[in-house]
Design a protein around this motif. Structure first.
Motif, PDB file in Angstrom:
ATOM      1  N   GLN A 208      -2.912  11.425  -3.378  1.00 53.54           N
ATOM      2  CA  GLN A 208      -2.501   9.911  -3.994  1.00 53.54           C
ATOM      3  C   GLN A 208      -1.439   9.499  -3.630  1.00 53.54           C
ATOM      4  OE1 GLN A 208      -2.122  10.979  -8.269  1.00 53.54           O
ATOM      5  NE2 GLN A 208      -3.681  12.254  -8.821  1.00 53.54           N
ATOM      6  N   LEU A 209      -1.148   8.338  -3.488  1.00 52.93           N
ATOM      7  CA  LEU A 209      -0.312   7.705  -3.512  1.00 52.93           C
ATOM      8  C   LEU A 209       0.797   7.679  -4.778  1.00 52.93           C
ATOM      9  CD1 LEU A 209      -2.181   4.236  -1.837  1.00 52.93           C
ATOM     10  CD2 LEU A 209      -0.991   6.786  -1.034  1.00 52.93           C
ATOM     11  N   LEU A 210       2.290   7.106  -3.956  1.00 54.51           N
ATOM     12  CA  LEU A 210       3.617   6.966  -5.166  1.00 54.51           C
ATOM     13  C   LEU A 210       4.130   5.548  -4.832  1.00 54.51           C
ATOM     14  CD1 LEU A 210       5.232   8.332  -7.077  1.00 54.51           C
ATOM     15  CD2 LEU A 210       6.940   9.045  -5.143  1.00 54.51           C
ATOM     16  N   ASP A 211       3.977   5.100  -5.854  1.00 50.25           N
ATOM     17  CA  ASP A 211       4.737   4.091  -5.754  1.00 50.25           C
ATOM     18  C   ASP A 211       6.547   3.680  -5.879  1.00 50.25           C
ATOM     19  OD1 ASP A 211       5.574   1.139  -6.508  1.00 50.25           O
ATOM     20  OD2 ASP A 211       3.903   0.048  -7.673  1.00 50.25           O
ATOM     21  N   VAL A 212       6.071   3.342  -5.025  1.00 48.29           N
ATOM     22  CA  VAL A 212       8.340   3.352  -4.441  1.00 48.29           C
ATOM     23  C   VAL A 212       8.637   1.910  -4.879  1.00 48.29           C
ATOM     24  CG1 VAL A 212       7.739   5.547  -3.220  1.00 48.29           C
ATOM     25  CG2 VAL A 212       8.325   3.958  -2.311  1.00 48.29           C
ATOM     26  N   THR A 213       8.726   0.765  -5.086  1.00 43.54           N
ATOM     27  CA  THR A 213       8.970  -0.410  -4.937  1.00 43.54           C
ATOM     28  C   THR A 213      10.182   0.453  -5.661  1.00 43.54           C
ATOM     29  OG1 THR A 213       5.999  -1.081  -4.490  1.00 43.54           O
ATOM     30  CG2 THR A 213       7.855  -2.583  -5.697  1.00 43.54           C
ATOM     31  N   GLY A 214      11.261  -0.723  -5.050  1.00 39.33           N
ATOM     32  CA  GLY A 214      12.213  -0.743  -5.822  1.00 39.33           C
ATOM     33  C   GLY A 214      12.861   0.289  -5.903  1.00 39.33           C
ATOM     34  N   MET A 215      12.194   1.316  -5.228  1.00 43.52           N
ATOM     35  CA  MET A 215      13.457   2.964  -5.559  1.00 43.52           C
ATOM     36  C   MET A 215      14.074   2.829  -3.588  1.00 43.52           C
ATOM     37  SD  MET A 215      11.842   6.415  -4.932  1.00 43.52           S
ATOM     38  CE  MET A 215      11.376   7.116  -6.520  1.00 43.52           C
TER      39      MET A 215
ATOM     40  N   GLU B 274      -1.926  -1.647  -5.544  1.00 41.86           N
ATOM     41  CA  GLU B 274      -1.143  -3.033  -5.500  1.00 41.86           C
ATOM     42  C   GLU B 274      -1.164  -3.890  -4.742  1.00 41.86           C
ATOM     43  OE1 GLU B 274       0.018  -4.106  -9.651  1.00 41.86           O
ATOM     44  OE2 GLU B 274      -1.213  -2.295 -10.364  1.00 41.86           O
ATOM     45  N   PRO B 275      -1.910  -4.930  -4.160  1.00 42.03           N
ATOM     46  CA  PRO B 275      -0.853  -6.285  -3.217  1.00 42.03           C
ATOM     47  C   PRO B 275       0.948  -6.007  -3.777  1.00 42.03           C
ATOM     48  CG  PRO B 275      -2.891  -6.869  -3.685  1.00 42.03           C
ATOM     49  CD  PRO B 275      -2.849  -5.755  -4.678  1.00 42.03           C
ATOM     50  N   GLY B 276       1.440  -6.088  -2.244  1.00 45.71           N
ATOM     51  CA  GLY B 276       3.014  -6.646  -2.306  1.00 45.71           C
ATOM     52  C   GLY B 276       3.465  -4.581  -3.011  1.00 45.71           C
ATOM     53  N   ARG B 277       3.174  -4.087  -3.264  1.00 46.92           N
ATOM     54  CA  ARG B 277       3.841  -3.194  -3.593  1.00 46.92           C
ATOM     55  C   ARG B 277       4.115  -2.170  -2.345  1.00 46.92           C
ATOM     56  NH1 ARG B 277       5.448  -3.524  -8.778  1.00 46.92           N
ATOM     57  NH2 ARG B 277       6.065  -1.761  -9.326  1.00 46.92           N
ATOM     58  N   GLU B 278       4.453  -1.019  -2.944  1.00 43.55           N
ATOM     59  CA  GLU B 278       5.436  -0.070  -1.332  1.00 43.55           C
ATOM     60  C   GLU B 278       4.307   1.047  -2.051  1.00 43.55           C
ATOM     61  OE1 GLU B 278       8.780   1.193   1.391  1.00 43.55           O
ATOM     62  OE2 GLU B 278       9.428  -0.693   0.050  1.00 43.55           O
ATOM     63  N   TYR B 279       4.249   2.147  -0.940  1.00 39.36           N
ATOM     64  CA  TYR B 279       3.838   3.428  -1.167  1.00 39.36           C
ATOM     65  C   TYR B 279       4.395   4.237  -0.015  1.00 39.36           C
ATOM     66  CZ  TYR B 279       0.860   1.170  -5.246  1.00 39.36           C
ATOM     67  OH  TYR B 279       0.593  -0.449  -5.947  1.00 39.36           O
ATOM     68  N   VAL B 280       4.369   5.912  -1.305  1.00 39.58           N
ATOM     69  CA  VAL B 280       4.372   6.982  -0.034  1.00 39.58           C
ATOM     70  C   VAL B 280       3.199   7.830  -0.399  1.00 39.58           C
ATOM     71  CG1 VAL B 280       6.553   6.611   0.362  1.00 39.58           C
ATOM     72  CG2 VAL B 280       5.541   7.991  -1.029  1.00 39.58           C
ATOM     73  N   GLN B 281       2.351   9.056   0.772  1.00 42.51           N
ATOM     74  CA  GLN B 281       1.173   9.294   0.620  1.00 42.51           C
ATOM     75  C   GLN B 281       1.883  10.571   0.240  1.00 42.51           C
ATOM     76  OE1 GLN B 281      -1.735   9.170   3.609  1.00 42.51           O
ATOM     77  NE2 GLN B 281      -2.831  11.061   3.230  1.00 42.51           N
ATOM     78  N   LEU B 282       1.171  10.707  -0.916  1.00 37.99           N
ATOM     79  CA  LEU B 282       1.572  12.628  -1.347  1.00 37.99           C
ATOM     80  C   LEU B 282       0.812  13.604  -0.396  1.00 37.99           C
ATOM     81  CD1 LEU B 282       2.137  12.224  -4.798  1.00 37.99           C
ATOM     82  CD2 LEU B 282       3.451  12.285  -3.378  1.00 37.99           C
ATOM     83  N   VAL B 283       1.307  14.472   0.485  1.00 41.19           N
ATOM     84  CA  VAL B 283       0.279  15.504   1.039  1.00 41.19           C
ATOM     85  C   VAL B 283       0.730  16.861   0.027  1.00 41.19           C
ATOM     86  CG1 VAL B 283       0.286  16.062   3.163  1.00 41.19           C
ATOM     87  CG2 VAL B 283       1.138  14.087   2.839  1.00 41.19           C
TER      88      VAL B 283
ATOM     89  N   LEU C 197      -4.177   3.023   3.326  1.00 39.40           N
ATOM     90  CA  LEU C 197      -4.329   3.265   2.084  1.00 39.40           C
ATOM     91  C   LEU C 197      -5.297   2.558   0.393  1.00 39.40           C
ATOM     92  CD1 LEU C 197      -0.830   3.966   2.204  1.00 39.40           C
ATOM     93  CD2 LEU C 197      -2.322   5.165   2.707  1.00 39.40           C
ATOM     94  N   THR C 198      -5.933   2.096   0.940  1.00 42.50           N
ATOM     95  CA  THR C 198      -6.687   0.741  -0.393  1.00 42.50           C
ATOM     96  C   THR C 198      -7.868   1.541  -0.655  1.00 42.50           C
ATOM     97  OG1 THR C 198      -8.286  -0.587   1.451  1.00 42.50           O
ATOM     98  CG2 THR C 198      -6.485  -1.376   0.991  1.00 42.50           C
ATOM     99  N   ARG C 199      -8.176   2.674  -0.439  1.00 40.90           N
ATOM    100  CA  ARG C 199      -9.373   3.340  -1.608  1.00 40.90           C
ATOM    101  C   ARG C 199      -8.014   4.895  -2.077  1.00 40.90           C
ATOM    102  NH1 ARG C 199     -13.942   3.128   2.714  1.00 40.90           N
ATOM    103  NH2 ARG C 199     -14.421   0.801   3.141  1.00 40.90           N
ATOM    104  N   ARG C 200      -6.857   4.683  -1.541  1.00 38.58           N
ATOM    105  CA  ARG C 200      -6.296   5.778  -2.483  1.00 38.58           C
ATOM    106  C   ARG C 200      -6.710   5.366  -3.791  1.00 38.58           C
ATOM    107  NH1 ARG C 200      -5.445  10.335   1.336  1.00 38.58           N
ATOM    108  NH2 ARG C 200      -5.750   9.090   3.348  1.00 38.58           N
ATOM    109  N   ARG C 201      -6.491   7.364  -4.268  1.00 43.99           N
ATOM    110  CA  ARG C 201      -5.576   6.531  -6.283  1.00 43.99           C
ATOM    111  C   ARG C 201      -4.087   6.860  -5.876  1.00 43.99           C
ATOM    112  NH1 ARG C 201      -4.525  10.036 -10.523  1.00 43.99           N
ATOM    113  NH2 ARG C 201      -5.176   8.683 -12.634  1.00 43.99           N
ATOM    114  N   VAL C 202      -3.192   6.433  -7.040  1.00 44.29           N
ATOM    115  CA  VAL C 202      -1.995   6.120  -7.012  1.00 44.29           C
ATOM    116  C   VAL C 202      -1.175   6.738  -8.456  1.00 44.29           C
ATOM    117  CG1 VAL C 202      -0.237   4.406  -7.847  1.00 44.29           C
ATOM    118  CG2 VAL C 202      -2.252   3.715  -6.261  1.00 44.29           C
ATOM    119  N   TYR C 203      -1.020   7.502  -7.966  1.00 44.75           N
ATOM    120  CA  TYR C 203      -0.155   8.615  -9.150  1.00 44.75           C
ATOM    121  C   TYR C 203      -0.156   8.255 -10.177  1.00 44.75           C
ATOM    122  CZ  TYR C 203       3.433  11.820 -11.472  1.00 44.75           C
ATOM    123  OH  TYR C 203       3.419  12.320 -12.418  1.00 44.75           O
ATOM    124  N   GLY C 204      -0.404   7.978 -11.444  1.00 44.74           N
ATOM    125  CA  GLY C 204      -0.083   7.452 -12.596  1.00 44.74           C
ATOM    126  C   GLY C 204      -0.451   6.594 -13.543  1.00 44.74           C
TER     127      GLY C 204
END
Length: 86
Positions: free
Chosen positions: A36-43, A20-29, A4-11
């Motif tokens: 794109q990746l969606l940051d769900v850290t803390g959700m 970013e390291p230490g964050r949790e992401y899901v992939q949008l399909v 996932l390191t080369r994917r764009r993060v939503y927003g």
């Protein structure tokens, strides 16, 4: 999940679009935000089951429209597009 390191993060800022390291992401399909990746850290998990309505200018409804994504059954690291809404 694939690399996932080369994917764009939503927003994310266009100057620094990667995850970013230490964050949790899901992939949008599918849909306008496919790949794109969606940051769900803390959700909390109970909020994740409902998915998310994400603003996008490139969906069916243009600027101000939203893309509806929900977690994939059996693969919560991927969220599938369900359609667009105004």
């Amino acid at each position: 999940m694939d690399d996932l390191t080369r994917r764009r993060v939503y927003g994310a800022d266009h100057d620094d679009p990667g995850p970013e390291p230490g964050r949790e992401y899901v992939q949008l399909v599918g849909g306008a935000l496919d790949g794109q990746l969606l940051d769900v850290t803390g959700m909390p998990p109970e909020q994740r089951v409902g998915g998310a309505l994400l603003m996008t200018d490139v969906g069916v409804y243009g600027p101000g429209g939203r893309a509806d994504y929900e977690p994939r059954t059996g693969d919560p690291g991927r969220w599938d597009w369900r359609g667009d809404t105004a």
